[in-house]
Design an enzyme around this catalytic site. Structure first.
Site, PDB file in Angstrom:
ATOM      1  N   SER A   1       0.831  -1.190   0.000  1.00  0.00           N
ATOM      2  CA  SER A   1       0.000   0.000   0.000  1.00  0.00           C
ATOM      3  C   SER A   1       0.876   1.255   0.000  1.00  0.00           C
ATOM      4  CB  SER A   1      -0.904   0.000   1.242  1.00  0.00           C
ATOM      5  OG  SER A   1      -1.685   1.166   1.284  1.00  0.00           O
ATOM      6  N   GLY A   2       0.579   2.169  -0.912  1.00  0.00           N
ATOM      7  CA  GLY A   2       1.342   3.408  -1.000  1.00  0.00           C
ATOM      8  C   GLY A   2       2.489   3.351  -1.974  1.00  0.00           C
TER       9      GLY A   2
END
Length: 1007
Positions: free
Chosen positions: A104-105
């Site tokens: 994530s990210g």
């Protein structure tokens, strides 16, 4: 391999690293990150680092830069991977897929957007409306899915909390005709609880902050997220996301996709229902629960179009069927009611999200497709799915996500090996066995029937009685205790960071992950009472009812136990892998450089962890195990033919293979290469670097040589062009001149016979070169025309003509009326018509003056009105000869009162109106002011006549200049007052006013 960039940007392909170690890998990754080179290849895999800033790598120009190019012709980029997948699909009619993975990210969602934008930009060159509509819907679907499936987490402000696989269908021309979306494992637990610093799904905040006042009022909502328990914690979290603007964008996107107003209204009603469910408060009454805020129940019933009493009973009771078929109502405790409420909130959001995905699929699916008519239907798949996750507290969701990544890693290595082996076989190169870690043992640990963790978990969920999480750990310890990749505190008592009966650990390919079993059983069961399903199915809202088809069954008809969440997820993963196996894969591996979201920080440990769990080093090893670099002979020669005199500029050998062999032998690299049927294989990067060094040394000389040739060619071309231009200009100018002269001759050939001698004939527009010539021609024509007119004028009229010409030069455009249309008598006092009674007296006086003053001709004579300094108005006459200006007294037989030499007159002043007032200026400033009108009404305008005869007379002597002034009213009044006494000026001006009133002329006509 990619187009080789300057070494200052590091190695554009990790395959070319000198030493394959994690340290060199990270060092090269950091160099490229610092230089904003965020993409790097591993063969045909793109490694993407999130830059956390805008980089100028996208847009129409960049798309054209990569369009139609081979993967190794341009620097690494997402567009290159997208173009390769598209070309493979279009040229070979091969289904392809692009797998995007990372934590994530790391930029997975943005990467999928850029890939979709690239495919949309290079397709449908004919701009067919139906294809553009499909492309627009596919792009807009991202906006809607992000709103309902993304949320702010501690790692990413726009984190996808679901996995997405999108198939894009193409026709035989390569234009998109439709698509299909599959979603995986929505993190629905986020609906009811979020970690500190995180938010619920974007859709809730967009509704609260972006919805209109009327919409919120109809949903019983307030514009304050802190008022609702499910989103209260996220209301104070700082976020760069503009929820208000995004609400408008989502509404517009849903309209473009084809959601009806009723469907959109139902979507936001469901969101409002979830928010209200979170605010329900349960209190204990004896052994059962009750609701303290019943007004919220009424609001929920109104929004969902259900009966309030039914809603209340569903929240507080559960319908149970006994073994004998009897149905009883069992009241909930406070804890059970809260559990049921939370399960309902999660389920209704999950149903909503799945319904939105299916609704989009209904719109974009390929309709009316017939292979016999439309040809082969090919597909490009784009997989944007969560990456490997290791948190401080890893629960059921992380277990499923990491299992998914194990499956994808297994597929990744298998397909890479399969591709390598297939290429070696095609080229006739001997295949060498490659050692690599096969994570099938970990996959089996999770999914193996009857023995895997999912099977043990499902068994615990099916057991009668209360099965605790501790019992689950104990069962796994007994069945999996001997597995090399499984352990727990009981099996390894020295592991102090695990607790007894709470944690177990799996040694994944990416590292060891400790899982907490708390909530595993409940999340796997994913229990939702049948009462809630029936409640939604019985709603009067048809859209809401359509989301709950299983609510049609009564409790006695529900006999089959629903599949568990883990089993459903395993089935979807197996189906996904089967789908991907039949496609030609392309990979994008996304890396998050730091936790601070800074474009300047490269966290080595953070990146090391991601490089390990993404299996990037393993990928490089597989790629380099045999030959690190390979390229078709034709492409190899295009790049390196200049480093051998036998191949530059073009070789004369029978095949490209022989020419390639000549280059290799000349530089003594024959021990490090292998020759395939169509490609050259190079074993080590050092050989490639040697070829590149030789090329770099040769390029400057070639560039200078080409520049010399090119500049010479340009100069010769420019010279030929200029000669041609001047030749064309010369011929064109000649043509234009001839055409102009012929047109002039054609138009003016009959002007002698015209009544106006060609005045009405329009001159043609001349070419630029003849503008001055045209002016001279017009001047000569006017002189000729004037000569023709003058020839027809009687000699007796010539003095009058000359006087009128002189008056025109002085007054044209300055005075409105100066009598040009009338016949100028000039000597009015000698005329029987104008002076019948006193003509003889004037003639006698004039003859006497003529004999005395010796003048030769009379220029002008007429009666005038004179006002003397004693305020007396008197009739006077003036006589202008070629020598003198006489003031005469008619009452005394035209006795001469004053004789002013004409040479003493310096100028004349008149007004710009129609009055007859005139001032004769003298050298002695003894100006004469008279009015040529005798107070009686008449149409004679003699001002122009006086000006004309005097101007014509003075024009004969070039040494004398007569100044003619034409004044407006104000300046003329001042001039009169300066020329005569005050009393006289007043009388003259009053006389002008009287003339104005008498002739009914507007003010300003007289001055």
């Amino acid at each position: 391999m990619a187009e080789l960039e300057s070494w200052e940007f590091g190695k554009s392909d990790f395959v070319l690293l000198d030493n394959l170690t994690i340290e060199e890998f990270l060092a090269n990754l950091k160099v490229r990150f610092d230089k904003n080179r965020i993409y790097t290849y591993i063969g045909e895999v793109v490694v993407s680092v999130n830059p956390y800033q805008h980089v100028d790598l996208y847009g129409r120009d960049m798309i054209e830069h990569y369009k139609g190019r081979e993967l190794y012709e341009r620097p690494p980029h997402l567009y290159a991977i997208a173009d390769s997948a598209y070309k493979a699909m279009k040229r070979r009619a091969k289904d392809t897929c692009i797998v995007i993975s990372g934590e994530s990210g790391s930029g997975k969602t943005e990467a999928s957007k850029y890939i979709m934008q690239y495919i949309a930009a290079i397709t449908n060159p004919s701009q067919r409306v139906e294809v553009e509509s499909v492309k627009n819907i596919l792009l807009k679907s991202n906006c809607v899915l992000e709103a309902f499936g993304n949320a702010k987490t501690n790692r990413n402000d726009n984190s996808s909390r679901f996995g997405k696989y999108m198939d894009i269908n193409f026709d035989f021309k390569g234009d998109p005709t439709g698509g299909h979306i599959n979603n995986y494992l929505l993190e629905k637990s986020r609906v009811i609880v979020q970690q500190r610093g995180e938010r619920n799904f974007h859709s809730f905040y967009q509704l609260i902050l972006g919805g209109s006042d009327d919409l919120l009022k109809s949903l019983y909502l307030q514009r304050d997220a802190k008022e609702y328990a499910f989103i209260r914690d996220g209301a104070t979290v700082n976020s760069v996301i503009n929820d208000k603007e995004n609400f408008k964008a989502v509404m517009k996107a849903m309209e473009i996709i084809g959601f009806s107003d009723k469907e959109i209204d139902t979507i936001y009603k469901i969101l409002a229902t979830i928010l209200h469910l979170g605010n329900l408060m349960f209190i204990a009454e004896s052994d059962t629960a009750s609701i303290s805020n019943n007004d919220v129940v009424s609001q929920i019933a109104d929004i969902t179009m259900t009966v309030p009493d039914t809603v209340r009973k569903t929240l507080l009771h559960r319908t149970v069927a006994t073994g004998g078929g009897e149905v009883i109502k069992k009241g909930h405790t406070v804890q059970e009611a809260a559990y049921g409420r939370d399960a309902f909130a999660k389920a209704i959001y999950d149903r909503l999200f799945c319904w939105i995905v299916n609704r989009i699929n209904d719109v974009i699916e390929v309709k009316g497709y017939d292979p016999r008519i439309h040809g082969k239907n090919t597909v490009i798949g784009v997989l944007d799915i969560y990456g490997f996750e290791i948190f401080e507290n890893n629960s059921f969701e992380q277990f499923c996500i990491n299992y998914c990544n194990e499956k994808l890693q297994q597929l990744f290595i298998e397909l890479i090996l399969r591709q390598e082996q297939a290429e070696y076989q095609r080229e006739g190169i001997e295949w060498q066995h490659i050692d690599y870690f096969n994570n099938q043992i970990i996959v089996d640990l999770v999914e193996q029937p009857h023995k895997g963790i999912i099977a043990i978990l499902d068994e615990a969920c099916m057991n009668v009685g209360k099965v605790t999480d501790a019992m689950l750990v104990d069962t796994m310890d007994s069945k999996l205790g001997k597995h090399a990749h499984y352990t727990s505190r009981k099996l390894c008592p020295t592991e102090k960071n695990m607790e007894f009966n709470k944690h177990f650990r799996i040694k994944h390919y990416a590292g060891q992950v400790t899982y907490s079993v708390e909530g595993f059983i409940d999340k796997n069961k994913d229990t939702l009472y049948q009462d809630f399903k029936r409640l939604m199915y019985n709603s009067s809202n048809p859209v809401l009812k359509d989301m709950w088809p299983d609510g049609k069954l009564s409790i006695t008809e529900v006999t089959k136990r629903p599949l568990t969440a883990a089993t459903l997820f395993r089935s979807s993963m197996i189906a996904l892998i089967v789908n991907l196996e039949c496609k030609e894969p392309y990979y994008v591996r996304c890396i998050k450089p730091n936790e601070q979201k800074s474009p300047l920080i490269f966290d080595y440990e953070r990146c090391r962890h991601q490089v390990e769990y993404l299996g990037l080093l393993e990928n490089v090893r597989v790629r380099r195990a045999g030959f690190a670099y390979r390229q078709p002979y034709e492409r190899f020669l295009l790049r390196y033919k200049m480093i051998c005199e036998y191949t530059w500029p073009n070789h004369l050998m029978s095949t490209d293979l022989e020419a390639t062999r000549m280059i290799i032998d000349q530089h003594d690299f024959q021990q490090d290469v292998a020759y395939g049927k169509t490609k050259l294989f190079i074993r080590t990067p050092q050989t490639l670097f040697g070829l590149e060094s030789a090329r770099e040394e040769t390029i400057p000389f070639i560039v200078l040589f080409l520049q010399k040739l090119w500049r010479g060619a340009l100069a010769r071309k420019r010279c030929r062009g200029m000669r041609a231009v001047y030749a064309i200009m010369s011929y064109y100018k000649t043509f234009k001149v001839k055409a102009y002269l012929i047109e002039v001759m054609k138009r003016f050939q009959n002007v002698r016979s015209m009544s106006d001698y060609g005045k009405s004939v329009a001159w043609p527009t001349p070419p630029t070169v003849l503008v001055k010539f045209e002016e001279n021609m017009k001047y000569l024509f006017r002189r000729w025309r004037a000569r023709q007119i003058v020839k027809n004028i009687p000699p007796s009229d010539m003095p009058q003509i000359k006087a009128k010409i002189a008056a025109m030069d002085a007054l044209l455009g300055r005075r409105k009326d100066w009598g040009v249309q009338r016949n100028w008598e000039q000597d009015y006092l000698s005329s029987v018509r104008y002076n019948p009674e006193m003509m003889s007296q004037f003639t006698t006086t004039m003859n006497g003056l003529k004999g005395k003053k010796q003048f030769s001709s009379v220029l002008f004579s007429a009666h005038v009105r004179k006002v003397n300094r004693f305020n007396k108005c008197e009739d006077r006459a003036i006589l202008i000869t070629d020598q003198y200006l006489y003031k005469l007294e008619p009452a005394k037989r035209y006795k001469s009162m004053k004789a002013l030499p004409l040479s003493h007159v310096t100028g004349i002043s008149v007004t710009n109106g129609r009055d007859q007032l005139i001032i004769f200026h003298t050298k002695a400033n003894d100006d004469l002011v008279v009015c040529l009108d005798k107070m009686q009404r008449g149409n004679d305008n003699r001002i122009g006549e006086v000006v004309g005869v005097l101007a014509n007379h003075f024009n004969r002597d070039p040494d004398i200049n007569l100044l003619v002034r034409v004044n407006v009213e104000a300046s003329f009044e001042l001039l009169v007052k300066n020329s005569v006494s005050n009393s006289l000026a007043i009388i003259l001006l009053a006389h002008c006013e009287a003339l104005k009133d008498q002739r009914s002329l507007p003010r300003g006509e007289y001055s």
